[in-house]
Design an enzyme around this catalytic site. Sequence first.
Site, PDB file in Angstrom:
ATOM      1  N   ASN A  10      62.555  -5.486 -37.818  1.00 12.68           N
ATOM      2  CA  ASN A  10      62.321  -4.737 -36.656  1.00 12.68           C
ATOM      3  C   ASN A  10      63.921  -4.633 -36.260  1.00 12.68           C
ATOM      4  O   ASN A  10      64.581  -6.055 -35.468  1.00 12.68           O
ATOM      5  CB  ASN A  10      61.659  -5.918 -35.832  1.00 12.68           C
ATOM      6  CG  ASN A  10      61.569  -5.622 -34.239  1.00 12.68           C
ATOM      7  OD1 ASN A  10      61.763  -4.459 -33.693  1.00 12.68           O
ATOM      8  ND2 ASN A  10      60.908  -6.566 -33.608  1.00 12.68           N
ATOM      9  N   LYS A  12      64.917  -4.086 -33.098  1.00 12.64           N
ATOM     10  CA  LYS A  12      64.979  -4.089 -31.603  1.00 12.64           C
ATOM     11  C   LYS A  12      66.057  -3.027 -30.849  1.00 12.64           C
ATOM     12  O   LYS A  12      66.031  -1.939 -31.563  1.00 12.64           O
ATOM     13  CB  LYS A  12      65.264  -5.621 -31.124  1.00 12.64           C
ATOM     14  CG  LYS A  12      64.228  -6.488 -32.037  1.00 12.64           C
ATOM     15  CD  LYS A  12      64.294  -7.869 -31.407  1.00 12.64           C
ATOM     16  CE  LYS A  12      63.386  -8.782 -32.305  1.00 12.64           C
ATOM     17  NZ  LYS A  12      63.285 -10.110 -31.728  1.00 12.64           N
ATOM     18  N   HIS A  95      54.347  -6.372 -29.434  1.00  8.94           N
ATOM     19  CA  HIS A  95      55.528  -7.365 -29.877  1.00  8.94           C
ATOM     20  C   HIS A  95      55.660  -8.110 -28.661  1.00  8.94           C
ATOM     21  O   HIS A  95      55.444  -7.801 -27.536  1.00  8.94           O
ATOM     22  CB  HIS A  95      56.800  -6.799 -30.146  1.00  8.94           C
ATOM     23  CG  HIS A  95      57.803  -7.783 -30.789  1.00  8.94           C
ATOM     24  ND1 HIS A  95      58.756  -8.254 -29.598  1.00  8.94           N
ATOM     25  CD2 HIS A  95      58.188  -7.979 -31.919  1.00  8.94           C
ATOM     26  CE1 HIS A  95      59.245  -9.207 -30.392  1.00  8.94           C
ATOM     27  NE2 HIS A  95      59.297  -8.895 -31.581  1.00  8.94           N
ATOM     28  N   GLU A  97      58.273  -9.433 -27.160  1.00 12.72           N
ATOM     29  CA  GLU A  97      59.327  -9.098 -26.112  1.00 12.72           C
ATOM     30  C   GLU A  97      58.514  -7.821 -25.278  1.00 12.72           C
ATOM     31  O   GLU A  97      58.903  -7.587 -24.050  1.00 12.72           O
ATOM     32  CB  GLU A  97      60.521  -8.362 -26.699  1.00 12.72           C
ATOM     33  CG  GLU A  97      61.291  -9.584 -27.301  1.00 12.72           C
ATOM     34  CD  GLU A  97      62.246  -9.370 -28.648  1.00 12.72           C
ATOM     35  OE1 GLU A  97      62.351  -8.296 -28.810  1.00 12.72           O
ATOM     36  OE2 GLU A  97      62.473 -10.478 -29.108  1.00 12.72           O
ATOM     37  N   GLU A 167      53.285 -14.056 -34.714  1.00 13.86           N
ATOM     38  CA  GLU A 167      54.785 -14.263 -34.055  1.00 13.86           C
ATOM     39  C   GLU A 167      54.685 -15.314 -33.059  1.00 13.86           C
ATOM     40  O   GLU A 167      54.623 -14.851 -31.993  1.00 13.86           O
ATOM     41  CB  GLU A 167      55.395 -13.029 -33.820  1.00 13.86           C
ATOM     42  CG  GLU A 167      55.647 -12.150 -34.751  1.00 13.86           C
ATOM     43  CD  GLU A 167      56.894 -11.362 -34.638  1.00 13.86           C
ATOM     44  OE1 GLU A 167      57.923 -11.247 -35.326  1.00 13.86           O
ATOM     45  OE2 GLU A 167      56.933 -10.538 -33.581  1.00 13.86           O
ATOM     46  N   GLY A 173      63.902 -15.523 -32.325  1.00 10.66           N
ATOM     47  CA  GLY A 173      65.095 -15.180 -31.866  1.00 10.66           C
ATOM     48  C   GLY A 173      65.792 -16.878 -31.544  1.00 10.66           C
ATOM     49  O   GLY A 173      66.895 -16.915 -31.029  1.00 10.66           O
ATOM     50  N   SER A 213      62.344 -16.036 -36.712  1.00  5.26           N
ATOM     51  CA  SER A 213      63.442 -16.705 -37.170  1.00  5.26           C
ATOM     52  C   SER A 213      63.354 -16.718 -38.728  1.00  5.26           C
ATOM     53  O   SER A 213      63.837 -17.512 -39.520  1.00  5.26           O
ATOM     54  CB  SER A 213      63.747 -17.910 -36.725  1.00  5.26           C
ATOM     55  OG  SER A 213      63.892 -18.143 -35.354  1.00  5.26           O
TER      56      SER A 213
HETATM   57  P1  PGA Z   1      63.817 -12.810 -35.206  1.00  4.95           P
HETATM   58  O1  PGA Z   1      62.813 -11.573 -34.512  1.00  4.95           O
HETATM   59  O2  PGA Z   1      63.446 -12.656 -36.687  1.00  4.95           O
HETATM   60  O3  PGA Z   1      65.134 -12.555 -34.724  1.00  4.95           O
HETATM   61  O4  PGA Z   1      63.131 -14.265 -34.667  1.00  4.95           O
HETATM   62  C1  PGA Z   1      61.483 -11.693 -34.957  1.00  4.95           C
HETATM   63  C2  PGA Z   1      60.692 -10.300 -34.301  1.00  4.95           C
HETATM   64  O5  PGA Z   1      60.929 -10.467 -32.972  1.00  4.95           O
HETATM   65  O6  PGA Z   1      59.838  -9.605 -34.917  1.00  4.95           O
END
Ligand code: PGA
Length: 261
Positions: A10, A12, A95, A97, A167, A173, A213
């Site tokens: 992903n 982003k 997601h 976010e 998630e 993150g 992560s």
């Molecule tokens: P990350 O993000 O691996 O940077 O923690 C995962 C995600 O948001 O899908």
Amino acid sequence: MRNNKYIVGNWKMNKTAVEARQFIVGLAPKIKQSESHILLAVPFTALQSSVEAAKGTSLRIGAQNVSEHSPGPYTGEVSAGMVRDTGATFTLIGHSERRHLFHESSVAINEKLKCAWAAGLQPLLCVGETLTEKQANKTEETIARQLTEALAGITKEQVASLLIAYEPVWAIGTGLVATVDQATEVHRFCRHEMAKLYGKEHAAQQPILYGGSVNGTNAAGLLHHKEIDGVLVGNASLTVDSFSSIVNYQNLQLQKIASAH
Ligand code: PGA
């Protein structure tokens, strides 16, 4: 359906169309041996160049979001049909976010899922609890609510192609990856909820990925567990080296065993 793992990047809000093409050209020779399903969720503006660059490889390209509306007067929105038209085959939906930064409601997420299926895109639905919900012992309640609301009115035929990613918001993150035990406990709970909604037979086939992560160091431990059908990778999907090391997680494990002897 659950035999091969899903490794999903992903990106982003990262990478231009040219950067996406360069990444995929660099990645292609490094994923040839993999039996996993390898997917990349790219920005809308990089869909076309990514689809073209991925031709002839096993890599699948998708979006990170679609509009909950059919084409019409929705300034700035991108419909599921427009995404499908680029040659993309899947999309992330819900997601964290999107839910938290852009206030996506469960009603909108439900509509987005319906639009994705109607356009022929495979949806990857993201669910997960916040740190506050986890600390209040509300992980299961949150996940159950997110699944039930997202899947309202979704048929057994549609759900047959659904991917789910667990998630935990506190792991995205932050560098705080869930332990294998924490992830598998919630995966089992998701499966249990899916059995309530769609029956045991469907639940047994439902791919459930973990995200938050994930990197080249912790991916193998997660992916070796039979309850974890794949990983959704944000930050570590941004360079060819880190993403390909996750795709080739079996080699990493072998290297570790070899260097221990
Ligand atoms: P990350 O993000 O691996 O940077 O923690 C995962 C995600 O948001 O899908």
